[in-house]
Motif scaffolding. Structure first.
Motif, PDB file in Angstrom:
ATOM      1  N   GLY A 123       0.859  -1.184   0.000  1.00 17.04           N
ATOM      2  CA  GLY A 123       0.000   0.000   0.000  1.00 17.04           C
ATOM      3  C   GLY A 123       0.887   1.223   0.000  1.00 17.04           C
ATOM      4  O   GLY A 123       2.101   1.125  -0.100  1.00 17.04           O
ATOM      5  N   GLY A 124       0.264   2.394   0.108  1.00 19.67           N
ATOM      6  CA  GLY A 124       1.051   3.613   0.220  1.00 19.67           C
ATOM      7  C   GLY A 124       0.876   4.537  -0.959  1.00 19.67           C
ATOM      8  O   GLY A 124       0.163   4.234  -1.909  1.00 19.67           O
ATOM      9  N   ALA A 125       1.517   5.696  -0.880  1.00 20.14           N
ATOM     10  CA  ALA A 125       1.391   6.737  -1.887  1.00 20.14           C
ATOM     11  C   ALA A 125       2.436   7.811  -1.608  1.00 20.14           C
ATOM     12  O   ALA A 125       3.036   7.830  -0.528  1.00 20.14           O
ATOM     13  CB  ALA A 125      -0.006   7.353  -1.822  1.00 20.14           C
ATOM     14  N   TRP A 163       4.163   0.540   1.955  1.00 19.73           N
ATOM     15  CA  TRP A 163       4.242  -0.382   3.091  1.00 19.73           C
ATOM     16  C   TRP A 163       3.683  -1.743   2.711  1.00 19.73           C
ATOM     17  O   TRP A 163       2.945  -1.877   1.722  1.00 19.73           O
ATOM     18  CB  TRP A 163       3.478   0.189   4.293  1.00 19.73           C
ATOM     19  CG  TRP A 163       2.042   0.544   4.003  1.00 19.73           C
ATOM     20  CD1 TRP A 163       1.589   1.727   3.491  1.00 19.73           C
ATOM     21  CD2 TRP A 163       0.892  -0.279   4.181  1.00 19.73           C
ATOM     22  NE1 TRP A 163       0.220   1.683   3.334  1.00 19.73           N
ATOM     23  CE2 TRP A 163      -0.236   0.465   3.757  1.00 19.73           C
ATOM     24  CE3 TRP A 163       0.699  -1.580   4.664  1.00 19.73           C
ATOM     25  CZ2 TRP A 163      -1.541  -0.049   3.790  1.00 19.73           C
ATOM     26  CZ3 TRP A 163      -0.596  -2.089   4.697  1.00 19.73           C
ATOM     27  CH2 TRP A 163      -1.695  -1.316   4.267  1.00 19.73           C
ATOM     28  N   ARG A 222      -0.379   2.131  -8.767  1.00 18.61           N
ATOM     29  CA  ARG A 222      -1.687   1.719  -8.292  1.00 18.61           C
ATOM     30  C   ARG A 222      -2.333   0.803  -9.314  1.00 18.61           C
ATOM     31  O   ARG A 222      -2.709   1.240 -10.404  1.00 18.61           O
ATOM     32  CB  ARG A 222      -2.548   2.951  -8.054  1.00 18.61           C
ATOM     33  CG  ARG A 222      -3.796   2.651  -7.288  1.00 18.61           C
ATOM     34  CD  ARG A 222      -4.523   3.937  -6.973  1.00 18.61           C
ATOM     35  NE  ARG A 222      -5.624   3.673  -6.071  1.00 18.61           N
ATOM     36  CZ  ARG A 222      -6.443   4.610  -5.640  1.00 18.61           C
ATOM     37  NH1 ARG A 222      -6.281   5.856  -6.023  1.00 18.61           N
ATOM     38  NH2 ARG A 222      -7.429   4.299  -4.826  1.00 18.61           N
ATOM     39  N   ASN A 259      -1.260  -0.635  -4.234  1.00 22.29           N
ATOM     40  CA  ASN A 259      -0.586   0.538  -4.800  1.00 22.29           C
ATOM     41  C   ASN A 259       0.845   0.248  -5.219  1.00 22.29           C
ATOM     42  O   ASN A 259       1.584   1.158  -5.584  1.00 22.29           O
ATOM     43  CB  ASN A 259      -0.611   1.690  -3.790  1.00 22.29           C
ATOM     44  CG  ASN A 259      -1.994   2.324  -3.712  1.00 22.29           C
ATOM     45  OD1 ASN A 259      -2.925   1.875  -4.347  1.00 22.29           O
ATOM     46  ND2 ASN A 259      -2.095   3.382  -2.921  1.00 22.29           N
TER      47      ASN A 259
HETATM   48  C1  LIG Z   1      -3.405   4.051  -2.689  1.00 25.55           C
HETATM   49  O1  LIG Z   1      -3.179   5.332  -3.283  1.00 25.55           O
HETATM   50  C2  LIG Z   1      -4.263   6.246  -3.125  1.00 25.55           C
HETATM   51  C3  LIG Z   1      -3.976   7.504  -3.894  1.00 25.55           C
HETATM   52  O2  LIG Z   1      -2.728   7.613  -4.395  1.00 25.55           O
HETATM   53  C4  LIG Z   1      -4.454   6.523  -1.658  1.00 25.55           C
HETATM   54  O3  LIG Z   1      -5.523   7.424  -1.475  1.00 25.55           O
HETATM   55  C5  LIG Z   1      -4.756   5.221  -0.948  1.00 25.55           C
HETATM   56  O4  LIG Z   1      -4.858   5.448   0.437  1.00 25.55           O
HETATM   57  C6  LIG Z   1      -3.640   4.219  -1.204  1.00 25.55           C
HETATM   58  N1  LIG Z   1      -3.999   2.930  -0.643  1.00 25.55           N
HETATM   59  C7  LIG Z   1      -3.280   2.341   0.306  1.00 25.55           C
HETATM   60  C8  LIG Z   1      -3.792   1.008   0.749  1.00 25.55           C
HETATM   61  O5  LIG Z   1      -2.287   2.832   0.798  1.00 25.55           O
END
Ligand SMILES: *[C@@H]1O[C@H](CO)[C@@H](O)[C@H](O)[C@H]1NC(C)=O
Ligand SMILES: *[C@@H]1O[C@H](CO)[C@@H](O)[C@H](O)[C@H]1NC(C)=O
Ligand SMILES: *[C@@H]1O[C@H](CO)[C@@H](O)[C@H](O)[C@H]1NC(C)=O
Length: 424
Positions: free
Chosen positions: A47-49, A57, A204, A209
């Protein structure tokens, strides 16, 4: 994030007699399936961004019975730290979890019993301002991506600074740099659970992600050949950057109005740290100002000097139309064997905490103090392989198509191989 100080909890690689026993009894099955998986690595969703987490992560499993914890994937530090039960300042919202050493039959206090780690690039408004975590040290068993369990010396966080922005959503970190008993990946390698190479892509997809692979390079995640360059880092993973070139976007509608003569090349000749725990591109001040001057020499670029102005001021963030963003040049970083590309959309970012509203763009190229750090905004375009055994770093175009990066399940490789093997 970059670990800048380790006041306590320094890795002391000593004899691991007691834990070697544990490694043997808990080792992964030495079957053909496991061996086959190991050759291509074991992939797991990340996950993450870039915002708001500013880090990617993945889940790992700690203790006996195993409990799952999320941990930020950090090529710029070397320990495993997770929130302890009762931590002051940690976040407890899911998917976070709290480590209770008393509830794990394999948990033992570990010398020197307490730790305090300080990091840079943890505070999103001030990337070079430090922030710290502290707590107690334990040895416990850890698995990741279906590999392990292996004994790891981990930090159970009991207190956390309030400016640790990167821990505001995911309260844990798994570092890949120390190479000792605190480094989960290095313990997996030492236990022969996987080869000494890991790779990551940040895109993503339909399921997550990004994707992290332990022990290899998963070719489903790349869309072209991987090119390796020397790892010139000492302590950290790093690449040598010969030059920056600004390249015009020839398909942009605004390009006809451009006044600058592009491409323009700036000599750099510096090594850049590869930190998956830094979200943007951080440059030493001299390089930052040369790049800003070269870019803003094109007077047709909307608000260029404002964007390159005071990096800590919200007045440096501006509203831009799609065409105005596309008119910004690409930045090409020449390495020893390949070039890394960032488009205007990779360094003009929405969602920064510095912006006064969500529609504004802020410059994602900031001062790193004296450090030159390549972070997630560059890495997102690639499947990046840290071949620690070969002391080299591989770059392949990321596979953004269906079934590529971010569209792979944990254990998918295992399942497919298992099907193939049991069919015989
Ligand atoms: C995936 O990315 C989006 C936008 O970039 C974000 O809003 C979302 O929280 C992320 N998902 C995770 C599981 O981190
Ligand atoms: C590794 O991945 C490639 C491409 O996906 C596949 O063709 C190959 O069979 C895999 N190797 C093993 C040992 O699973
Ligand atoms: C160049 O501009 C076009 C059209 O505005 C846009 O679709 C494209 O994403 C831009 N490419 C880069 C590398 O910025």
């Amino acid at each position: 994030m970059l670990a800048i100080l380790a006041l306590a909890g320094v890795a002391v690689p000593g004899p691991r007699t007691a834990h070697l026993g544990a490694t043997t009894t808990l080792a992964p099955p030495r079957s053909r399936i496991a061996a086959a998986v190991r050759r291509n690595g074991s992939s797991l969703p990340a996950g993450g961004a870039v915002w708001p987490t500013a880090i990617y992560w993945a889940m790992l499993q700690v203790g006996t019975p195993p409990r799952s914890f999320p941990a930020a994937i950090d090529s710029g530090s070397g320990d495993l730290d997770i929130a302890a039960l009762g931590c002051d300042g940690c976040v407890t919202a899911p998917p976070n979890n709290q480590y209770d050493h008393a509830a794990s039959s394999t948990s033992k206090p570990a010398f020197p019993f307490v730790f305090r780690n300080t990091y840079e690039t943890c505070d999103l408004k001030h990337p070079t301002k430090p922030c710290s975590i502290g707590g107690k040290l334990y040895t416990d068993v850890v698995s990741m991506g279906g590999l392990g369990p292996v004994p790891v010396k981990l930090g159970a966080i009991e207190s956390q600074d309030t400016n640790f922005d990167q821990f505001a959503q995911i309260d844990g970190v798994v570092g890949f740099t120390s190479g000792g008993s605190e480094d989960v990946f290095s313990q997996l390698v030492a236990a022969k659970a996987c080869d000494n190479i890991w790779s990551i892509c940040m895109h993503r997809g339909s399921k997550s992600n990004g994707t992290l692979t332990l022990g290899g390079v998963d070719s489903r995640l790349s869309d072209g050949p991987m090119v390796y360059v020397p790892d010139v880092g000492r302590g950290f993973r790093a690449v040598q950057v010969a030059s920056f070139t600004l390249v015009k976007n020839t398909s942009s509608a605004a390009v006809a109005a451009g006044t600058a003569v592009l491409p323009v090349t700036l000599p750099v000749q510096r090594s850049a740290i590869l930190d998956t725990g830094t979200n943007v591109l951080l440059l030493p001040p001299e390089l930052l100002s040369r790049l800003g001057e070269a870019m803003c020499a094109d007077a047709s670029l909307a608000h260029c000097r404002t964007l390159w102005g005071d990096p800590l001021s919200s007045s440096s963030c501006v509203a831009l139309s799609e065409d105005e963003v596309d008119a910004y040049p690409s930045l090409r970083m020449q390495l020893d064997g390949t070039a890394l590309e960032m488009s205007g959309r990779d360094y003009l970012l929405r969602g920064s905490p510095l912006a006064s509203h969500g529609g504004e763009y802020c410059l994602g190229i900031r001062s790193g103090g004296e450090l030159f750090i390549i972070g997630d905004t560059t890495m997102r375009n690639y499947l990046l392989a840290f071949d620690l055994g070969g002391r080299r770093v591989g770059w392949a175009p990321v596979n953004r198509k269906r079934g590529g990066c971010g569209s792979v399940d944990e254990g998918e490789g295992h399942d497919r191989l298992a099907e193939r093997c049991t069919a015989h």
